[in-house]
Design a protein around this motif. Structure first.
Motif, PDB file in Angstrom:
ATOM      1  N   VAL A 198     -10.466 -84.801-103.825  1.00 23.17           N
ATOM      2  CA  VAL A 198     -10.006 -83.937-102.745  1.00 23.17           C
ATOM      3  C   VAL A 198      -9.115 -82.866-103.357  1.00 23.17           C
ATOM      4  CG1 VAL A 198      -8.662 -83.780-100.621  1.00 23.17           C
ATOM      5  CG2 VAL A 198     -10.114 -85.779-101.027  1.00 23.17           C
ATOM      6  N   ALA A 199      -9.503 -81.622-103.206  1.00 23.95           N
ATOM      7  CA  ALA A 199      -8.706 -80.530-103.767  1.00 23.95           C
ATOM      8  C   ALA A 199      -7.302 -80.544-103.167  1.00 23.95           C
ATOM      9  CB  ALA A 199      -9.388 -79.193-103.494  1.00 23.95           C
ATOM     10  N   TYR A 200      -6.334 -80.116-103.968  1.00 24.19           N
ATOM     11  CA  TYR A 200      -4.934 -80.206-103.544  1.00 24.19           C
ATOM     12  C   TYR A 200      -4.682 -79.424-102.254  1.00 24.19           C
ATOM     13  CZ  TYR A 200       0.137 -79.957-103.688  1.00 24.19           C
ATOM     14  OH  TYR A 200       1.456 -80.042-103.359  1.00 24.19           O
ATOM     15  N   LEU A 201      -5.238 -78.218-102.146  1.00 22.31           N
ATOM     16  CA  LEU A 201      -5.005 -77.427-100.938  1.00 22.31           C
ATOM     17  C   LEU A 201      -5.701 -78.046 -99.730  1.00 22.31           C
ATOM     18  CD1 LEU A 201      -5.164 -73.753-102.266  1.00 22.31           C
ATOM     19  CD2 LEU A 201      -3.166 -75.169-101.776  1.00 22.31           C
ATOM     20  N   HIS A 202      -6.841 -78.707 -99.945  1.00 22.30           N
ATOM     21  CA  HIS A 202      -7.473 -79.437 -98.847  1.00 22.30           C
ATOM     22  C   HIS A 202      -6.575 -80.597 -98.418  1.00 22.30           C
ATOM     23  CE1 HIS A 202     -11.743 -77.985-100.180  1.00 22.30           C
ATOM     24  NE2 HIS A 202     -11.052 -77.055 -99.544  1.00 22.30           N
ATOM     25  N   PHE A 203      -5.955 -81.235 -99.384  1.00 21.59           N
ATOM     26  CA  PHE A 203      -5.029 -82.330 -99.095  1.00 21.59           C
ATOM     27  C   PHE A 203      -3.878 -81.833 -98.215  1.00 21.59           C
ATOM     28  CE2 PHE A 203      -1.038 -84.282-100.975  1.00 21.59           C
ATOM     29  CZ  PHE A 203      -1.029 -85.374-100.124  1.00 21.59           C
ATOM     30  N   LEU A 204      -3.317 -80.675 -98.549  1.00 18.36           N
ATOM     31  CA  LEU A 204      -2.211 -80.136 -97.768  1.00 18.36           C
ATOM     32  C   LEU A 204      -2.649 -79.747 -96.359  1.00 18.36           C
ATOM     33  CD1 LEU A 204      -0.254 -77.869-100.293  1.00 18.36           C
ATOM     34  CD2 LEU A 204       0.299 -80.179 -99.539  1.00 18.36           C
ATOM     35  N   GLN A 205      -3.867 -79.210 -96.233  1.00 18.80           N
ATOM     36  CA  GLN A 205      -4.351 -78.750 -94.934  1.00 18.80           C
ATOM     37  C   GLN A 205      -4.895 -79.892 -94.071  1.00 18.80           C
ATOM     38  OE1 GLN A 205      -7.208 -75.668 -95.675  1.00 18.80           O
ATOM     39  NE2 GLN A 205      -5.760 -74.408 -96.825  1.00 18.80           N
ATOM     40  N   GLY A 206      -5.150 -81.037 -94.687  1.00 14.96           N
ATOM     41  CA  GLY A 206      -5.685 -82.158 -93.938  1.00 14.96           C
ATOM     42  C   GLY A 206      -7.139 -82.011 -93.567  1.00 14.96           C
ATOM     43  N   LYS A 207      -7.874 -81.238 -94.367  1.00 15.91           N
ATOM     44  CA  LYS A 207      -9.304 -81.041 -94.081  1.00 15.91           C
ATOM     45  C   LYS A 207      -9.997 -80.593 -95.357  1.00 15.91           C
ATOM     46  CE  LYS A 207      -8.438 -76.328 -92.474  1.00 15.91           C
ATOM     47  NZ  LYS A 207      -8.553 -75.377 -91.353  1.00 15.91           N
ATOM     48  N   GLY A 208     -11.318 -80.510 -95.291  1.00 17.85           N
ATOM     49  CA  GLY A 208     -12.079 -80.091 -96.462  1.00 17.85           C
ATOM     50  C   GLY A 208     -13.331 -80.925 -96.604  1.00 17.85           C
ATOM     51  N   PRO A 209     -14.249 -80.524 -97.483  1.00 14.87           N
ATOM     52  CA  PRO A 209     -15.551 -81.197 -97.582  1.00 14.87           C
ATOM     53  C   PRO A 209     -15.475 -82.670 -97.972  1.00 14.87           C
ATOM     54  CG  PRO A 209     -15.219 -79.647 -99.412  1.00 14.87           C
ATOM     55  CD  PRO A 209     -14.148 -79.379 -98.412  1.00 14.87           C
ATOM     56  N   TYR A 224     -12.590 -84.572 -97.541  1.00 16.14           N
ATOM     57  CA  TYR A 224     -11.395 -85.187 -96.954  1.00 16.14           C
ATOM     58  C   TYR A 224     -11.780 -86.445 -96.179  1.00 16.14           C
ATOM     59  CZ  TYR A 224      -6.627 -85.311 -95.284  1.00 16.14           C
ATOM     60  OH  TYR A 224      -5.326 -85.677 -95.058  1.00 16.14           O
ATOM     61  N   PRO A 225     -11.120 -87.580 -96.446  1.00 16.72           N
ATOM     62  CA  PRO A 225     -11.506 -88.840 -95.789  1.00 16.72           C
ATOM     63  C   PRO A 225     -11.273 -88.801 -94.280  1.00 16.72           C
ATOM     64  CG  PRO A 225      -9.463 -89.098 -97.025  1.00 16.72           C
ATOM     65  CD  PRO A 225      -9.999 -87.755 -97.391  1.00 16.72           C
ATOM     66  N   GLN A 226     -12.134 -89.489 -93.560  1.00 18.89           N
ATOM     67  CA  GLN A 226     -12.107 -89.469 -92.104  1.00 18.89           C
ATOM     68  C   GLN A 226     -10.769 -89.943 -91.549  1.00 18.89           C
ATOM     69  OE1 GLN A 226     -15.315 -91.674 -90.346  1.00 18.89           O
ATOM     70  NE2 GLN A 226     -14.675 -91.285 -88.234  1.00 18.89           N
ATOM     71  N   ASN A 227     -10.177 -90.934 -92.189  1.00 18.40           N
ATOM     72  CA  ASN A 227      -8.917 -91.505 -91.692  1.00 18.40           C
ATOM     73  C   ASN A 227      -7.685 -90.900 -92.363  1.00 18.40           C
ATOM     74  OD1 ASN A 227     -10.271 -93.300 -89.933  1.00 18.40           O
ATOM     75  ND2 ASN A 227     -10.683 -94.673 -91.662  1.00 18.40           N
ATOM     76  N   GLY A 228      -7.884 -89.805 -93.081  1.00 18.46           N
ATOM     77  CA  GLY A 228      -6.760 -89.129 -93.687  1.00 18.46           C
ATOM     78  C   GLY A 228      -6.287 -89.768 -94.978  1.00 18.46           C
ATOM     79  N   ILE A 229      -5.237 -89.207 -95.538  1.00 21.50           N
ATOM     80  CA  ILE A 229      -4.635 -89.709 -96.778  1.00 21.50           C
ATOM     81  C   ILE A 229      -3.233 -90.192 -96.448  1.00 21.50           C
ATOM     82  CG2 ILE A 229      -3.824 -89.077 -99.087  1.00 21.50           C
ATOM     83  CD1 ILE A 229      -6.102 -87.042 -99.220  1.00 21.50           C
ATOM     84  N   LYS A 230      -2.981 -91.459 -96.717  1.00 27.53           N
ATOM     85  CA  LYS A 230      -1.714 -92.074 -96.332  1.00 27.53           C
ATOM     86  C   LYS A 230      -0.755 -92.294 -97.495  1.00 27.53           C
ATOM     87  CE  LYS A 230      -3.179 -92.384 -92.113  1.00 27.53           C
ATOM     88  NZ  LYS A 230      -2.621 -91.473 -91.085  1.00 27.53           N
ATOM     89  N   ALA A 231      -1.273 -92.261 -98.707  1.00 21.63           N
ATOM     90  CA  ALA A 231      -0.421 -92.524 -99.877  1.00 21.63           C
ATOM     91  C   ALA A 231      -0.636 -91.427-100.914  1.00 21.63           C
ATOM     92  CB  ALA A 231      -0.730 -93.886-100.476  1.00 21.63           C
ATOM     93  N   MET A 232       0.415 -91.146-101.646  1.00 18.63           N
ATOM     94  CA  MET A 232       0.336 -90.131-102.707  1.00 18.63           C
ATOM     95  C   MET A 232       0.953 -90.710-103.972  1.00 18.63           C
ATOM     96  SD  MET A 232       1.943 -86.299-102.815  1.00 18.63           S
ATOM     97  CE  MET A 232       1.918 -85.349-104.334  1.00 18.63           C
TER      98      MET A 232
END
Length: 408
Positions: free
Chosen positions: A235-246, A248-256
């Motif tokens: 997941v690209a970093y900017l997609h991670f920040l925006q919460g979307k992208g090709p 991006y997991p359906q349930n989001g990212i909960k840990a970094m």
């Protein structure tokens, strides 16, 4: 790989050239001379896509303007070109011609030669092609002289030059330290001759570029982070920040889980990252670092990893100063001082002391290795770089230091 230090990249290279610091330009000019003398250059590319066929006045070293040539002045006056263009002169088919700055058609220009031109005022001047002028300059850079300047084996210089010309497309990559030296632009100009001479511009995999900010790590990331046979779901970093992208997991990212990059301070839109952490959207944050960065302060768990708290020294240099591997040493000059643990590295060239990463000054009673440098300002930085960001930036004519043992 050209580097005074036998770094991790040099360990993987087909050729390592342990060059004396700050002699890159001499190496590039020496290689350019070999490529030209052996006619390993791309003549068609030079004729049509470089300024090598353009005629240069020998009286002032400037390019000959078509409007100054008696036989071309009228034609030059009738041409309409953008203000930022100039009408220069080439020699083609035995005649002087105007080089069309708006047309990339083949010119069949002569690459070499010296001529006499009658100017519009009736006087005459001797001219030569840029390529001819370059060859005159390169006379000074024979193999023996370049070897003496760079500290390299002349046979290796010759071999690498021939290999580079014979394995195109050629891509030259040089680090930020080159253009941060006071005359770093001249290094860049010299190095750019190599892809230009070999026609390695405008082609996939070709060119000249720089890089900076690459962090060096000492373990295999893939073996640590991913199970055997596992697949990286990137997941690209900017997609991670925006919460979307090709991806991006359906349930989001909960840990970094991160390390050494300090994204809560240095990465794009760090304020958004802080908002996601403060809101609880990021439920767990872990950071591995050897400094207490902003990212560490935002983390639930911090692993204080050991890393480059050392200065690398040549074993011979260390022996003359009574320094042994692991000794605490002081690196100093008349501008400042800092300290580090000595690592005797057989790949470290004589006469060099190398910090791959340094401690923050708060860990060293206010000392730091940037105190060893001096803030010269390079005028070209004020002209070309973005104000407030790189204009001006610190440049170095030298960073001459000595090293002495503090304790075992």
């Amino acid at each position: 790989m050209v580097d005074p230090d036998f770094c991790s990249t040099a360990a993987k290279a087909d050729e390592w050239l342990p060059i004396k610091a700050d002699t890159d330009a001499a190496l590039a000019l020496g290689m350019a001379r070999i490529i030209i003398e052996r006619k390993l250059y791309d003549a068609d590319f030079l004729r049509d896509f470089t300024d090598f066929p353009i005629l240069v006045r020998q009286d002032n070293g400037k390019r000959l303007l078509a409007g100054d040539v008696g036989a071309l002045a009228t034609e030059a006056g009738s041409r309409t070109i953008p203000e930022y263009r100039r009408l220069f002169v080439i020699r083609s088919g035995g005649d002087f011609r105007i080089l069309d700055p708006e047309n990339l058609a083949a010119t069949r220009a002569e690459l070499e030669g010296e001529f006499e031109v009658t100017l519009a005022d009736g006087s005459s001047v001797k001219v030569e092609t840029v390529f001819t002028a370059l060859q005159k300059l390169l006379v000074e850079y024979d193999l023996d002289k370049v070897a003496a300047i760079t500290g390299l084996d002349p046979l290796q210089i010759e071999r690498v030059a021939v290999d580079a010309a014979g394995n195109t497309p050629l891509h030259v990559i040089y680090g930020a330290s080159n253009y941060q030296w006071y005359n770093g632009d001249l290094k860049g100009r010299a190095l750019s001759l190599l892809p230009v001479l070999t026609g390695s511009i405008g082609r996939s995999g070709a060119g000249i570029s720089t890089y900076a900010g690459q962090y060096r790590i000492r373990f295999d990331l893939r073996s640590w982070w991913f199970p055997e046979g596992g697949k990286l779901n990137w997941v690209a970093y900017l997609h991670f920040l925006q919460g979307k992208g090709p991806n991006y997991p359906q349930n989001g990212i909960k840990a970094m889980v991160g390390a050494w990059g300090n994204p809560f301070d240095q990465h794009n839109m760090s304020n958004i990252l802080k908002d996601r952490a403060a809101s609880g959207e990021l439920e767990f944050i872990m950071t591995t670092d050897f400094r207490m960065t902003t990212s560490c302060l935002w983390s639930d768990v911090v692993f204080p990893a050991p890393s480059w708290y050392e200065v690398f020294l040549n074993a011979g240099d260390a022996a003359t100063r009574g320094i042994k591997d692991g000794d605490l040493v002081q690196i100093h000059n008349d501008r400042g001082k800092t300290r580090a643990y000595a690592i005797l590295d057989p790949g470290c060239s004589a006469g060099t002391a190398i910090f791959e990463e340094g401690w923050w000054s708060r860990y060293l009673a206010g000392e730091g290795y940037n105190s060893l440098t001096f803030p010269w300002i390079k005028p070209l930085h004020e002209v070309y770089f973005v104000p407030g960001m790189w204009s001006p930036t610190t440049v170095w004519n030298e960073c001459l230091v000595d090293v002495r043992r503090m304790s075992a």
